[in-house]
Design a protein around this motif. Structure first.
Motif, mmCIF file in Angstrom:
data_model
loop_
_atom_site.group_PDB
_atom_site.id
_atom_site.type_symbol
_atom_site.label_atom_id
_atom_site.label_comp_id
_atom_site.label_asym_id
_atom_site.label_seq_id
_atom_site.Cartn_x
_atom_site.Cartn_y
_atom_site.Cartn_z
ATOM 1 N N THR A 81 -28.291 15.751 2.340
ATOM 2 C CA THR A 81 -29.346 16.411 1.572
ATOM 3 C C THR A 81 -30.257 17.194 2.513
ATOM 4 O O THR A 81 -30.551 16.743 3.615
ATOM 5 C CB THR A 81 -30.181 15.355 0.821
ATOM 6 O OG1 THR A 81 -29.346 14.724 -0.148
ATOM 7 C CG2 THR A 81 -31.371 15.982 0.122
ATOM 8 N N HIS A 82 -30.661 18.382 2.071
ATOM 9 C CA HIS A 82 -31.631 19.154 2.841
ATOM 10 C C HIS A 82 -32.718 19.676 1.921
ATOM 11 O O HIS A 82 -32.598 19.631 0.701
ATOM 12 C CB HIS A 82 -30.939 20.320 3.563
ATOM 13 C CG HIS A 82 -30.106 19.868 4.719
ATOM 14 N ND1 HIS A 82 -30.651 19.319 5.857
ATOM 15 C CD2 HIS A 82 -28.767 19.873 4.899
ATOM 16 C CE1 HIS A 82 -29.670 19.010 6.696
ATOM 17 N NE2 HIS A 82 -28.511 19.322 6.139
ATOM 18 N N GLU A 83 -33.753 20.180 2.559
ATOM 19 C CA GLU A 83 -34.899 20.715 1.847
ATOM 20 C C GLU A 83 -34.954 22.208 2.142
ATOM 21 O O GLU A 83 -34.406 22.671 3.149
ATOM 22 C CB GLU A 83 -36.151 20.014 2.388
ATOM 23 C CG GLU A 83 -37.402 20.219 1.591
ATOM 24 C CD GLU A 83 -38.566 19.458 2.227
ATOM 25 O OE1 GLU A 83 -39.363 18.891 1.489
ATOM 26 O OE2 GLU A 83 -38.670 19.453 3.468
ATOM 27 N N CYS A 140 -36.053 23.721 6.709
ATOM 28 C CA CYS A 140 -35.901 22.392 6.118
ATOM 29 C C CYS A 140 -36.887 21.490 6.830
ATOM 30 O O CYS A 140 -36.905 21.433 8.056
ATOM 31 C CB CYS A 140 -34.478 21.861 6.311
ATOM 32 S SG CYS A 140 -34.315 20.114 5.834
ATOM 33 N N LEU A 142 -37.253 18.082 6.427
ATOM 34 C CA LEU A 142 -36.949 16.653 6.583
ATOM 35 C C LEU A 142 -37.093 16.327 8.073
ATOM 36 O O LEU A 142 -36.907 17.191 8.926
ATOM 37 C CB LEU A 142 -35.530 16.355 6.100
ATOM 38 C CG LEU A 142 -35.269 16.657 4.614
ATOM 39 C CD1 LEU A 142 -33.866 16.217 4.222
ATOM 40 C CD2 LEU A 142 -36.299 15.966 3.731
ATOM 41 N N HIS A 145 -35.264 17.964 11.184
ATOM 42 C CA HIS A 145 -34.310 19.025 10.830
ATOM 43 C C HIS A 145 -34.781 20.404 11.284
ATOM 44 O O HIS A 145 -33.980 21.222 11.761
ATOM 45 C CB HIS A 145 -34.043 19.021 9.327
ATOM 46 C CG HIS A 145 -33.258 17.831 8.855
ATOM 47 N ND1 HIS A 145 -32.520 17.827 7.699
ATOM 48 C CD2 HIS A 145 -33.107 16.600 9.410
ATOM 49 C CE1 HIS A 145 -31.941 16.642 7.544
ATOM 50 N NE2 HIS A 145 -32.297 15.885 8.571
ATOM 51 N N MET A 150 -33.058 24.164 11.810
ATOM 52 C CA MET A 150 -32.961 24.618 10.410
ATOM 53 C C MET A 150 -34.126 25.538 10.056
ATOM 54 O O MET A 150 -35.104 25.132 9.415
ATOM 55 C CB MET A 150 -32.894 23.419 9.454
ATOM 56 C CG MET A 150 -31.592 22.637 9.598
ATOM 57 S SD MET A 150 -31.282 21.538 8.217
ATOM 58 C CE MET A 150 -30.887 22.706 6.922
HETATM 59 CU CU LIG Z 1 -32.474 19.348 6.509
#
Ligand SMILES: [Cu+2]
Length: 160
Positions: A81-83, A140, A142, A145, A150
């Motif tokens: 999962t990523h944001e 992202c 998180l 990350h 990212m």
């Molecule tokens: Cu991420």
């Protein structure tokens, strides 16, 4: 002539023989099938900007768009999962302020334009935005990350 029936049958149930079945296999199969879930949902109006999230990288389909209605179409091609956070900033993509945890960007110090909290592995989500001309950074947030790479830039120009 008494034959007392003194038999007593005891069923000793041994509860020590419990078996725990662990379905590791199911997890692996699930991960393999997830890319098939990358389908395109009906779109809101606007210029579509395709974005692909990977471990740990963000690819943008285009480096720039004309300002106005923009639909971020975010495909998480990673196994995790990523944001997806969008901020308007002139800071370098890898130079955003890090919060006191040392692991994530301090979003409170930035002009946050929009965000998808969670994009599940192998799915596509969309984020409609109205983007004024300027410079935008995606990342992202998180833990770790962003620092892992990212982030990406989108330039938005004034319309003709
Ligand atoms: Cu991420």
């Amino acid at each position: 002539m008494s034959t007392p029936d003194a038999r007593s049958v005891e069923y000793a149930v041994d509860c020590k023989n419990r078996h725990r079945i662990r379905l590791h296999l199911a997890v692996g199969v699930f991960a393999l099938l997830m890319p098939a879930a990358c389908t395109v949902a009906p779109q809101p109006k606007g210029q579509v900007v395709g974005v692909t999230l990977k471990d740990f990288h963000i690819d943008t389909g285009t480096p720039s768009v004309i300002g106005g209605d923009v639909v971020m179409q975010v495909h998480n091609a990673a196994p995790a999962t990523h944001e997806f956070v969008v901020v308007r900033t002139n800071l370098p993509a890898d130079g955003l302020p890090i919060g006191p945890d040392g692991l994530s960007v301090n979003e409170d110090w930035l002009d946050r334009v929009g965000e998808l909290n969670e994009v599940a592995a192998g799915t596509v989500d969309t984020l409609p935005l109205q983007l004024a001309p300027g410079r935008y950074v995606f990342f992202c947030n998180l833990d770790g990350h962003y620092l892992g790479g990212m982030h990406a830039v989108l330039e938005v120009s004034a319309g003709g």
